[in-house]
Design a protein around this motif. Structure first.
Motif, PDB file in Angstrom:
ATOM      1  N   GLN A 188      36.138  33.966  34.064  1.00 58.19           N
ATOM      2  CA  GLN A 188      35.248  33.516  35.140  1.00 58.19           C
ATOM      3  C   GLN A 188      35.210  31.997  35.254  1.00 58.19           C
ATOM      4  O   GLN A 188      35.024  31.458  36.341  1.00 58.19           O
ATOM      5  N   GLN A 189      35.345  31.279  34.128  1.00 56.44           N
ATOM      6  CA  GLN A 189      35.302  29.810  34.164  1.00 56.44           C
ATOM      7  C   GLN A 189      36.691  29.184  34.309  1.00 56.44           C
ATOM      8  O   GLN A 189      36.827  28.094  34.855  1.00 56.44           O
TER       9      GLN A 189
ATOM     10  N   SER B 219      35.571  35.142  24.876  1.00 54.28           N
ATOM     11  CA  SER B 219      34.201  35.288  25.381  1.00 54.28           C
ATOM     12  C   SER B 219      33.922  34.202  26.416  1.00 54.28           C
ATOM     13  O   SER B 219      34.762  33.342  26.694  1.00 54.28           O
ATOM     14  N   SER B 220      32.724  34.190  26.981  1.00 51.17           N
ATOM     15  CA  SER B 220      32.390  33.296  28.087  1.00 51.17           C
ATOM     16  C   SER B 220      32.425  31.829  27.674  1.00 51.17           C
ATOM     17  O   SER B 220      32.032  31.469  26.557  1.00 51.17           O
ATOM     18  N   TYR B 221      32.898  30.970  28.601  1.00 47.79           N
ATOM     19  CA  TYR B 221      32.926  29.521  28.394  1.00 47.79           C
ATOM     20  C   TYR B 221      31.795  28.830  29.166  1.00 47.79           C
ATOM     21  O   TYR B 221      31.850  27.623  29.414  1.00 47.79           O
ATOM     22  N   GLU B 222      30.796  29.553  29.509  1.00 49.96           N
ATOM     23  CA  GLU B 222      29.759  29.041  30.419  1.00 49.96           C
ATOM     24  C   GLU B 222      29.073  27.782  29.880  1.00 49.96           C
ATOM     25  O   GLU B 222      28.719  26.886  30.642  1.00 49.96           O
TER      26      GLU B 222
ATOM     27  N   GLY C  96      35.007  37.191  29.179  1.00 47.56           N
ATOM     28  CA  GLY C  96      34.265  36.345  30.102  1.00 47.56           C
ATOM     29  C   GLY C  96      34.898  34.997  30.373  1.00 47.56           C
ATOM     30  O   GLY C  96      34.493  34.300  31.309  1.00 47.56           O
ATOM     31  N   PHE C  97      35.893  34.602  29.590  1.00 43.36           N
ATOM     32  CA  PHE C  97      36.524  33.288  29.785  1.00 43.36           C
ATOM     33  C   PHE C  97      37.153  33.158  31.170  1.00 43.36           C
ATOM     34  O   PHE C  97      37.241  32.055  31.727  1.00 43.36           O
TER      35      PHE C  97
END
Length: 419
Positions: free
Chosen positions: A355-356, A403-406, A352-353
Motif C-alpha cells: 500500500q505504501q 508488514s505495513s510501512y505506514e 501491507g507494504f
C-alpha cells in the motif's frame, strides 16, 4: 607617572563568546553529520513481519464473490391482465408441470368470449342454411336435366323415325326438317343444361369452401379467446420450485407483468461479479475453486455478460465434477478465479507494504538480522491471494519486511530491536 595596564587576552566575556560559537559549530556539524547519512528508525522486531523470498509454483488468481442460482429459471409473466382472485400455492412451493398457481379474472375477456361464441354459432347456422339452399338448387338443376334428357330422347326418336320415312318417300321434307330442328334444339339444350349444372356445382363448392373457411377462422378465433381465458389460471410451465411470487388477492396485474419464477432444480450455476479491470482477461473455460464444508470444488466459466455496471461485469460459472451437497439458491461463495496456468516463479508473500510502496521498493533485512535497509527499483508482476511475483530487484533467500510501512515515512534504514 602613570602605569600602563596590560589587557587580559582571555576575558570571561571572550571565553563565553568563543564557547557559544564553538557550540553552534558543533551542533551544526553534528546535524550535518547525522543528516548526511541514512535516516534511521528503531523498530520493535516483534511488531513487524519478516518474510523470505523464494521460488515456488505460482498461478495468478483473483478472489471474487458468486451467488448460487438455479441452472435454469423460467419467468412467470401475466399472459393476460386481470384481478387476482385466488392463490393456490405460496412462494417456495415445489411445483409439478401444469399445477395451478393463481387465478385472475377479466370481465372484458369473458365478454369477448361470449361474443365470439355467438358469432361462431351464427356462422355455423348461416353455413348450414347455405348448404341446404345449395343442395336444393342442385336437386332442381338435376330435375331440369332429367327433363332435358327425356325431351332429347323423344326428339331423337322422332328424328330417326322421320328420317327413315323421308328416305322411303313416306313423308315430306317439311315434316322431316321440323323433326330434325327439334332434335338439334334438344341437343343444344342438353349441352347448355350440362354447362349450367357444371357451373352450379363449381359455384356451390366455392360457396361451401368459403363458408367453411369463414367458420374455421371464427372457430380459431374462439379457440384463441378460450385459451386467453384459460391463461387467467397461471400454471407451472415445468417442474421446479416457485420463487419470487409477488401477488396478493385483489391486486390488479397488467398484461406482461412479472408474477414470479420457477427455478428448475436439476442443477445450479454461480453468477459471479468481476472487476472491469480484468474484462480483457476473462474468457469461457477459465476455472475457479472454492471451499464448502471443508472440501474444495471447481467451477468453470460458461457465459460472459460484457455489459459493465458500476465498474463490474458478470459471468456464469457451472460446476465441474461433483456438486456440493446442501448448497442452496442465493448462497454466496468466495471463489478463487485463476487467470493463468501454474508456473515456477520468484515469490514474495503479500503484505501491507504494498500500500505504501506500490511494489517499487522494499525493506530488505541484513544478513545479521539487526537492520533492514531500503532497496529501490524492485519490480513486482502478477499476484494471487498469497504472493506477488518478483520480476527484478530481489533474489531467492532474501528476507524482507512485508508488514505495513505506514509509520516509516521516508526512513532509509530500520534498526531492529528486541525487547
Amino acid at each position: 607617572m602613570d602605569r600602563v595596564i596590560e589587557k587580559k587576552k582571555w576575558s570571561s566575556k571572550r571565553i563565553m563568546t568563543i564557547g557559544a560559537i564553538t557550540g553552534i559549530v558543533l551542533l551544526v556539524g553534528a546535524s550535518v553529520y547525522y543528516t548526511s547519512g541514512n535516516s534511521k528508525l528503531n523498530v520493535d522486531s516483534e511488531r513487524i513481519t519478516i518474510s523470505e523470498v523464494k521460488k515456488g509454483p505460482f498461478q495468478e488468481s483473483i478472489p471474487v464473490n458468486g451467488v448460487v442460482l438455479p441452472i435454469t429459471t423460467i419467468y412467470l409473466d401475466a399472459a393476460e391482465g386481470g384481478r387476482v382472485e385466488e392463490k393456490y400455492v405460496e412462494d417456495g412451493t415445489v411445483m409439478k408441470k401444469g399445477q395451478p398457481i393463481l387465478r385472475l379474472s377479466n370481465t372484458d375477456l369473458a365478454l369477448s368470449l361470449v361474443n365470439q361464441e355467438t358469432q361462431v354459432y351464427n356462422l355455423l347456422t348461416q353455413m348450414q342454411i347455405a348448404q341446404n339452399a345449395a343442395q336444393q338448387n342442385t336437386v332442381s338443376k338435376l330435375n331440369q336435366m332429367t327433363d332435358v334428357d327425356n325431351s332429347l330422347k323423344e326428339a331423337e326418336r322422332i328424328y330417326k323415325l322421320d328420317k327413315h320415312l323421308y328416305e322411303q318417300k313416306a313423308i315430306g321434307s317439311q315434316e322431316f326438317r321440323q323433326a330434325e330442328n327439334t332434335y338439334n334444339y334438344q341437343l343444344q339444350k342438353k349441352k347448355l343444361s350440362e354447362e349450367i349444372l357444371k357451373q352450379d356445382s363449381v359455384s356451390t363448392r366455392q360457396g361451401v369452401t368459403q363458408a367453411k373457411q369463414l367458420y374455421n377462422g371464427s372457430q380459431n378465433a374462439l379457440d384463441l379467446t378460450r385459451k386467453k381465458v384459460g391463461d387467467l389460471v397461471v400454471r407451472a410451465p415445468v417442474d421446479g420450485q416457485l420463487t419470487s411470487l409477488d401477488v396478493e388477492i385483489g391486486q390488479n396485474k397488467n398484461k406482461g407483468e412479472r408474477l414470479g419464477q420457477i427455478d428448475v432444480l436439476s442443477g445450479y450455476k454461480v453468477r459471479v461479479d468481476v472487476d472491469e479491470h480484468y474484462i480483457s482477461r476473462i474468457f469461457t473455460g477459465l476455472r475457479g475453486t472454492f471451499t464448502f464444508a471443508n472440501k474444495s470444488y471447481t467451477l468453470q466459466i460458461k457465459k460472459i455478460f460484457t455489459q459493465v455496471t458500476n465498474g463490474r461485469f458478470q459471468v456464469d460459472m457451472e460446476f465441474v465434477g461433483e456438486v456440493p451437497q446442501g448448497i442452496r439458491r442465493g448462497q454466496t461463495l468466495q471463489i478463487l478465479l485463476a487467470l493463468s496456468d501454474e508456473r515456477q516463479a520468484l515469490l514474495v508473500p503479500r503484505g501491507g507494504f504494498y500500500q505504501q510502496t506500490g511494489g517499487s521498493w522494499i525493506f530488505k533485512v541484513s544478513d545479521d538480522g539487526k537492520t533492514a535497509y531500503r532497496v529501490n527499483n524492485i519490480q513486482l508482476g502478477s499476484q494471487n491471494t498469497d504472493y506477488y511475483e518478483v520480476l527484478q530487484g530481489l533474489n531467492p533467500g532474501d528476507k524482507v519486511i512485508t508488514s505495513s510501512y505506514e509509520n516509516y515515512g521516508t526512513m532509509q534504514e530500520l534498526v531492529l530491536k528486541n525487547k
